[in-house]
Write a protein that holds these residues in place. Sequence first.
Motif, mmCIF file in Angstrom:
data_model
loop_
_atom_site.group_PDB
_atom_site.id
_atom_site.type_symbol
_atom_site.label_atom_id
_atom_site.label_comp_id
_atom_site.label_asym_id
_atom_site.label_seq_id
_atom_site.Cartn_x
_atom_site.Cartn_y
_atom_site.Cartn_z
ATOM 1 N N SER A 93 -11.576 -1.333 -7.321
ATOM 2 C CA SER A 93 -12.700 -0.990 -6.449
ATOM 3 C C SER A 93 -13.794 -0.271 -7.223
ATOM 4 C CB SER A 93 -12.204 -0.110 -5.301
ATOM 5 O OG SER A 93 -13.265 0.327 -4.484
ATOM 6 N N ALA A 94 -13.369 0.593 -8.151
ATOM 7 C CA ALA A 94 -14.350 1.384 -8.902
ATOM 8 C C ALA A 94 -15.023 0.567 -9.997
ATOM 9 C CB ALA A 94 -13.667 2.612 -9.508
ATOM 10 N N PHE B 226 2.592 3.892 6.073
ATOM 11 C CA PHE B 226 2.813 2.582 5.462
ATOM 12 C C PHE B 226 4.273 2.412 5.068
ATOM 13 C CE2 PHE B 226 -1.837 2.811 3.900
ATOM 14 C CZ PHE B 226 -2.274 2.411 5.141
ATOM 15 N N ARG C 204 -16.888 8.245 -3.438
ATOM 16 C CA ARG C 204 -16.348 8.983 -4.584
ATOM 17 C C ARG C 204 -17.207 10.187 -4.927
ATOM 18 N NH1 ARG C 204 -15.388 4.016 -6.329
ATOM 19 N NH2 ARG C 204 -17.109 3.966 -7.802
ATOM 20 N N TRP D 279 -14.316 -1.728 -0.281
ATOM 21 C CA TRP D 279 -14.137 -2.971 -1.028
ATOM 22 C C TRP D 279 -15.280 -3.938 -0.775
ATOM 23 C CZ3 TRP D 279 -8.258 -4.634 -0.778
ATOM 24 C CH2 TRP D 279 -7.491 -3.590 -1.302
ATOM 25 N N LEU E 112 -10.694 -7.986 -5.583
ATOM 26 C CA LEU E 112 -10.195 -7.476 -4.300
ATOM 27 C C LEU E 112 -10.568 -8.411 -3.151
ATOM 28 C CD1 LEU E 112 -11.174 -3.711 -4.681
ATOM 29 C CD2 LEU E 112 -8.899 -4.702 -4.853
ATOM 30 N N ASP E 113 -9.693 -8.438 -2.129
ATOM 31 C CA ASP E 113 -10.001 -9.160 -0.897
ATOM 32 C C ASP E 113 -9.553 -8.287 0.278
ATOM 33 O OD1 ASP E 113 -10.332 -10.777 1.267
ATOM 34 O OD2 ASP E 113 -9.162 -12.454 0.510
ATOM 35 N N SER E 114 -10.499 -7.889 1.102
ATOM 36 C CA SER E 114 -10.181 -6.944 2.183
ATOM 37 C C SER E 114 -9.617 -7.632 3.425
ATOM 38 C CB SER E 114 -11.434 -6.154 2.574
ATOM 39 O OG SER E 114 -12.399 -7.031 3.137
ATOM 40 N N PRO F 103 2.093 4.343 -4.716
ATOM 41 C CA PRO F 103 0.931 5.032 -5.302
ATOM 42 C C PRO F 103 0.345 4.277 -6.496
ATOM 43 C CG PRO F 103 2.744 6.571 -4.962
ATOM 44 C CD PRO F 103 3.296 5.196 -4.721
ATOM 45 N N LEU G 16 0.808 -1.219 0.000
ATOM 46 C CA LEU G 16 0.000 0.000 0.000
ATOM 47 C C LEU G 16 0.843 1.271 0.000
ATOM 48 C CD1 LEU G 16 -2.517 -1.574 0.092
ATOM 49 C CD2 LEU G 16 -3.174 -0.482 2.225
ATOM 50 N N LEU H 112 -4.132 -9.213 -1.094
ATOM 51 C CA LEU H 112 -5.088 -8.117 -1.288
ATOM 52 C C LEU H 112 -5.921 -8.298 -2.544
ATOM 53 C CD1 LEU H 112 -2.855 -5.119 -0.166
ATOM 54 C CD2 LEU H 112 -4.853 -6.042 1.000
ATOM 55 N N LEU I 25 -5.574 -0.731 -7.125
ATOM 56 C CA LEU I 25 -6.624 -1.151 -6.207
ATOM 57 C C LEU I 25 -7.856 -0.254 -6.349
ATOM 58 C CD1 LEU I 25 -4.427 -1.861 -3.048
ATOM 59 C CD2 LEU I 25 -5.469 -3.535 -4.595
ATOM 60 N N ARG J 156 -1.789 1.532 -5.243
ATOM 61 C CA ARG J 156 -3.066 2.036 -4.729
ATOM 62 C C ARG J 156 -3.979 2.408 -5.888
ATOM 63 N NH1 ARG J 156 0.007 4.947 -1.328
ATOM 64 N NH2 ARG J 156 -0.691 6.920 -2.199
#
Lengths: 109, 109
Positions: free
Chosen positions: A30-31, B14, B107, B97, A78-80, A20, A17, A63, A26, A23
């Motif tokens: 997510s979107a 991080f 968003r 997620w 994704l996996d949180s 950048p 994470l 992740l 990810l 991220r």
Amino acid sequence: MHEPDPETVAQEVFATLADPTRRAILAALSAGGPATATDLAAQLPITRQAVTKHLTLLAEAGLVVAEPGERRRIRYRLDSGPMKVAQQFLAALARDWDSPLAALQDRLG
Amino acid sequence: MHEPDPETVAQEVFATLADPTRRAILAALSAGGPATATDLAAQLPITRQAVTKHLTLLAEAGLVVAEPGERRRIRYRLDSGPMKVAQQFLAALARDWDSPLAALQDRLG
DNA sequence: TCCTATTGCAACCATCTGATTGCTATCCAA
DNA sequence: TTGGATAGCAATCAGATGGTTGCAATAGGA
């Protein structure tokens, strides 16, 4: 293989994470939901090969999960789970720092 | 100067927490209270100069605070503030997620 | 069959990073 | 005033990291 040590999980989550580009990958997942490396590369300013390398790291950290589909296409989801482990790790650290007694109890227990 | 962006704070947390040596320094400070770079180097398998570099990074991330004391000695004290920000950042990510609707709302809003 | 899209793999490169050694400056005590 | 302990700074170095290009393999549609 289940990586039971929370600190190890947290370390891998932090390392992945911290970047950048990772991220951004990810955030795109997510979107837009699960996607292939080629799909993601089209949305990002880097090559498909670079995306693949990042996805490999993300998968090692747990992740994202690779889902083989039809026509040799691999979609990433994704996996949180690991993030929740990392979050708990941070919470425990903050508690220790704010309360030396709690830290001592953690080290003894 | 207050680094208002949570994502920026989280990224620095991080990056610093991803390194085992840095976590060892933080653990030593948590266990023994505020200490100088020389003190910490005595407890760790690296040189004082390496410890100083890590402490500089930790201070930039806000995880430690430099406290000038007598006789030119500088003691470093833990600050859990940035870690709490990072923890909240992780919690928000995990929520997004697990719930695409929540992510969309984030968003938009 | 042939063309196109997609994937995987290897080599390569520039930069960042964690750590070291070596030197100088300062402070306090003997 | 001399010496020991502490802190700061610069140069250096090996290895990790993020990224690229190039090439071979495979799958499906024209």
